[in-house]
Write an enzyme that holds these catalytic residues in place. Structure first.
Site, PDB file in Angstrom:
ATOM      1  N   ILE A  12      49.395  36.504  37.328  1.00 27.82           N
ATOM      2  CA  ILE A  12      49.490  37.032  38.690  1.00 27.82           C
ATOM      3  C   ILE A  12      48.853  36.099  39.724  1.00 27.82           C
ATOM      4  O   ILE A  12      49.229  36.113  40.890  1.00 27.82           O
ATOM      5  CB  ILE A  12      48.899  38.463  38.776  1.00 27.82           C
ATOM      6  CG1 ILE A  12      49.394  39.172  40.051  1.00 27.82           C
ATOM      7  CG2 ILE A  12      47.367  38.436  38.684  1.00 27.82           C
ATOM      8  CD1 ILE A  12      49.174  40.664  40.038  1.00 27.82           C
ATOM      9  N   GLY A  33      39.618  39.918  32.195  1.00 23.44           N
ATOM     10  CA  GLY A  33      41.043  40.127  32.397  1.00 23.44           C
ATOM     11  C   GLY A  33      41.547  39.641  33.743  1.00 23.44           C
ATOM     12  O   GLY A  33      41.164  38.580  34.233  1.00 23.44           O
ATOM     13  N   VAL A  34      42.429  40.438  34.351  1.00 27.13           N
ATOM     14  CA  VAL A  34      43.038  40.114  35.641  1.00 27.13           C
ATOM     15  C   VAL A  34      41.953  39.900  36.697  1.00 27.13           C
ATOM     16  O   VAL A  34      42.023  38.964  37.499  1.00 27.13           O
ATOM     17  CB  VAL A  34      43.984  41.258  36.078  1.00 27.13           C
ATOM     18  CG1 VAL A  34      44.442  41.085  37.509  1.00 27.13           C
ATOM     19  CG2 VAL A  34      45.182  41.340  35.159  1.00 27.13           C
ATOM     20  N   ASP A  35      40.957  40.760  36.703  1.00 21.68           N
ATOM     21  CA  ASP A  35      39.891  40.700  37.701  1.00 21.68           C
ATOM     22  C   ASP A  35      39.190  39.341  37.686  1.00 21.68           C
ATOM     23  O   ASP A  35      39.061  38.674  38.719  1.00 21.68           O
ATOM     24  CB  ASP A  35      38.891  41.832  37.416  1.00 21.68           C
ATOM     25  CG  ASP A  35      37.916  42.082  38.549  1.00 21.68           C
ATOM     26  OD1 ASP A  35      38.134  41.605  39.682  1.00 21.68           O
ATOM     27  OD2 ASP A  35      36.924  42.803  38.299  1.00 21.68           O
ATOM     28  N   SER A 122      45.026  49.279  34.432  1.00 18.74           N
ATOM     29  CA  SER A 122      44.308  50.097  33.440  1.00 18.74           C
ATOM     30  C   SER A 122      44.792  49.959  32.003  1.00 18.74           C
ATOM     31  O   SER A 122      44.296  50.638  31.125  1.00 18.74           O
ATOM     32  CB  SER A 122      44.319  51.588  33.820  1.00 18.74           C
ATOM     33  OG  SER A 122      43.404  51.849  34.855  1.00 18.74           O
ATOM     34  N   THR A 123      45.773  49.075  31.734  1.00 19.47           N
ATOM     35  CA  THR A 123      46.302  49.006  30.366  1.00 19.47           C
ATOM     36  C   THR A 123      45.604  47.978  29.486  1.00 19.47           C
ATOM     37  O   THR A 123      45.910  47.882  28.301  1.00 19.47           O
ATOM     38  CB  THR A 123      47.821  48.704  30.384  1.00 19.47           C
ATOM     39  OG1 THR A 123      48.041  47.438  31.011  1.00 19.47           O
ATOM     40  CG2 THR A 123      48.592  49.797  31.100  1.00 19.47           C
ATOM     41  N   GLY A 124      44.669  47.232  30.041  1.00 16.83           N
ATOM     42  CA  GLY A 124      43.923  46.254  29.244  1.00 16.83           C
ATOM     43  C   GLY A 124      42.706  46.919  28.616  1.00 16.83           C
ATOM     44  O   GLY A 124      42.827  47.853  27.823  1.00 16.83           O
ATOM     45  N   ILE A 125      41.526  46.475  29.018  1.00 14.31           N
ATOM     46  CA  ILE A 125      40.296  47.006  28.425  1.00 14.31           C
ATOM     47  C   ILE A 125      40.075  48.486  28.755  1.00 14.31           C
ATOM     48  O   ILE A 125      39.300  49.149  28.079  1.00 14.31           O
ATOM     49  CB  ILE A 125      39.049  46.180  28.835  1.00 14.31           C
ATOM     50  CG1 ILE A 125      38.848  46.167  30.344  1.00 14.31           C
ATOM     51  CG2 ILE A 125      39.130  44.764  28.284  1.00 14.31           C
ATOM     52  CD1 ILE A 125      37.502  45.620  30.769  1.00 14.31           C
ATOM     53  N   TYR A 126      40.799  49.021  29.767  1.00 18.74           N
ATOM     54  CA  TYR A 126      40.672  50.450  30.096  1.00 18.74           C
ATOM     55  C   TYR A 126      41.560  51.322  29.212  1.00 18.74           C
ATOM     56  O   TYR A 126      41.539  52.535  29.300  1.00 18.74           O
ATOM     57  CB  TYR A 126      40.964  50.692  31.569  1.00 18.74           C
ATOM     58  CG  TYR A 126      39.846  50.256  32.509  1.00 18.74           C
ATOM     59  CD1 TYR A 126      38.729  49.551  32.069  1.00 18.74           C
ATOM     60  CD2 TYR A 126      39.917  50.558  33.851  1.00 18.74           C
ATOM     61  CE1 TYR A 126      37.726  49.157  32.925  1.00 18.74           C
ATOM     62  CE2 TYR A 126      38.904  50.172  34.732  1.00 18.74           C
ATOM     63  CZ  TYR A 126      37.817  49.469  34.254  1.00 18.74           C
ATOM     64  OH  TYR A 126      36.827  49.094  35.128  1.00 18.74           O
TER      65      TYR A 126
END
Length: 172
Positions: A12, A33-35, A122-126
């Protein structure tokens, strides 16, 4: 399939759009992750604005969103939203995830964003189940496109082929 919804597989931080969405944590200080990728690629300007927001309001609650510069990214803005951690579905996770998308679209409209790119929030570590998350995302995206005629493109950026296949199946 809606011609305003585009599926992309990749990173992204390389996406050209008016705004990209960061699946942030409530601290707004970067993470995994993305963050983490967005903070690393976007440079210190994003973190600096996140710190100012934290000083003003103490972070970002689950389902809410805040907006910052895109820093060094090809996007003008980063919209940071906090998705829910999956706890089996009994903690209003679905409603909170939908609210996260809605919060992003509200900020996008306020800042005259014509194109926006979302990760699978929310589909990664969450651990939010990917198919359920995709169904919620697409419902929120379709609602936003119906409510905001100025919005020209919503990109769904899939990190892997599994996620892309789920979205592709739901989009038909």
């Amino acid at each position: 399939m809606n011609e305003k919804i585009t599926l992309v597989t990749g990173d992204i931080t390389h996406i050209h759009a008016d705004a990209i969405v960061n699946a942030a944590n409530s601290s707004l200080l970067g993470g995994g992750g993305v963050d983490g990728a967005i903070h690393r690629a976007g440079g210190p300007a994003i973190l600096e604005e996140c710190k100012q927001i934290r000083n003003r309001q103490g972070g970002c609650h689950t389902g809410d969103a805040v907006i910052t510069t895109g820093g060094n990214l090809p996007a003008r803005y980063v919209i940071h939203t906090v998705g829910p951690v999956w706890n089996g579905g009994s903690q209003n996770e679905a409603q909170l995830l939908k609210r996260a998308y809605q919060s992003c679209f509200r900020l996008a409209q306020q800042h005259d964003v014509k194109s926006i790119a979302f990760p699978s929030i929310s589909t990664g570590i969450y651990r939010f189940p990917k198919k359920k998350a995709a169904e919620i995302a697409l419902e929120a995206i379709r609602d936003a496109l119906a409510d905001n005629p100025a919005l020209q493109e919503v990109k769904i950026v899939c990190f892997d082929e599994e996620t892309r296949a789920i979205y592709a199946g739901l989009l038909g």
